[in-house]
Design an enzyme around this catalytic site. Structure first.
Site, mmCIF file in Angstrom:
data_model
loop_
_atom_site.group_PDB
_atom_site.id
_atom_site.type_symbol
_atom_site.label_atom_id
_atom_site.label_comp_id
_atom_site.label_asym_id
_atom_site.label_seq_id
_atom_site.Cartn_x
_atom_site.Cartn_y
_atom_site.Cartn_z
ATOM 1 C CB SER A 63 -8.261 -3.613 -1.904
ATOM 2 O OG SER A 63 -6.984 -3.386 -1.334
ATOM 3 C CG HIS A 68 -4.988 4.806 10.906
ATOM 4 N ND1 HIS A 68 -4.825 3.632 11.593
ATOM 5 C CD2 HIS A 68 -4.735 4.524 9.609
ATOM 6 C CE1 HIS A 68 -4.480 2.678 10.750
ATOM 7 N NE2 HIS A 68 -4.422 3.191 9.531
ATOM 8 C CB CYS A 83 -8.831 -4.269 -7.619
ATOM 9 S SG CYS A 83 -9.204 -5.737 -6.654
#
Length: 122
Positions: A63, A68, A83
């Site tokens: 994934s 940010h 995952c």
């Protein structure tokens, strides 16, 4: 209950503003975080904003890890979504803390893709 993914959301306050504005340092932190949690790195992409701030993502076979930053506020928002049973996203947190040096951290630990099967108790 079975689930498909582990999703950790990090709220990091009181971080070092210099680290939050360091594009190369953030890229290294992302790569080190991937290695720490046992994930498989596909690629990284970062972007430095003007006058300040960085966004970045490590794309994983399992994934992603994203960040940010708001250096002017000493704040960073991160997602670690994985995952696969072999990946342990919480192991990335010490790497992140070492680089960003937050004074306060909040962690939301979510299970994604929960599958309720016959016989499961809710």
């Amino acid at each position: 209950m079975k689930f498909l993914g582990k999703h950790i959301i990090l709220e990091l306050w009181g971080c070092e503003s210099k680290a939050l504005d360091d594009e190369k340092g953030i890229e290294k932190m992302l790569i080190d975080s991937v290695n720490a949690c046992g994930a498989t790195l596909i690629c990284t992409k970062t972007h430095k904003f003007s006058p300040q701030g960085v966004t970045g993502v490590a794309v994983l076979a399992e994934s992603h890890i994203s960040i940010h930053t708001w250096p002017e506020l000493g704040y960073a928002a991160m997602d670690i979504f994985t995952c696969g049973e072999h990946v342990e996203p919480i192991k990335a947190v010490p790497i992140i803390k070492e680089f960003l040096k937050p004074k306060h951290i909040e962690i939301l630990d979510l299970k994604r893709g929960i599958r309720i099967e016959e016989g499961d108790k809710i």
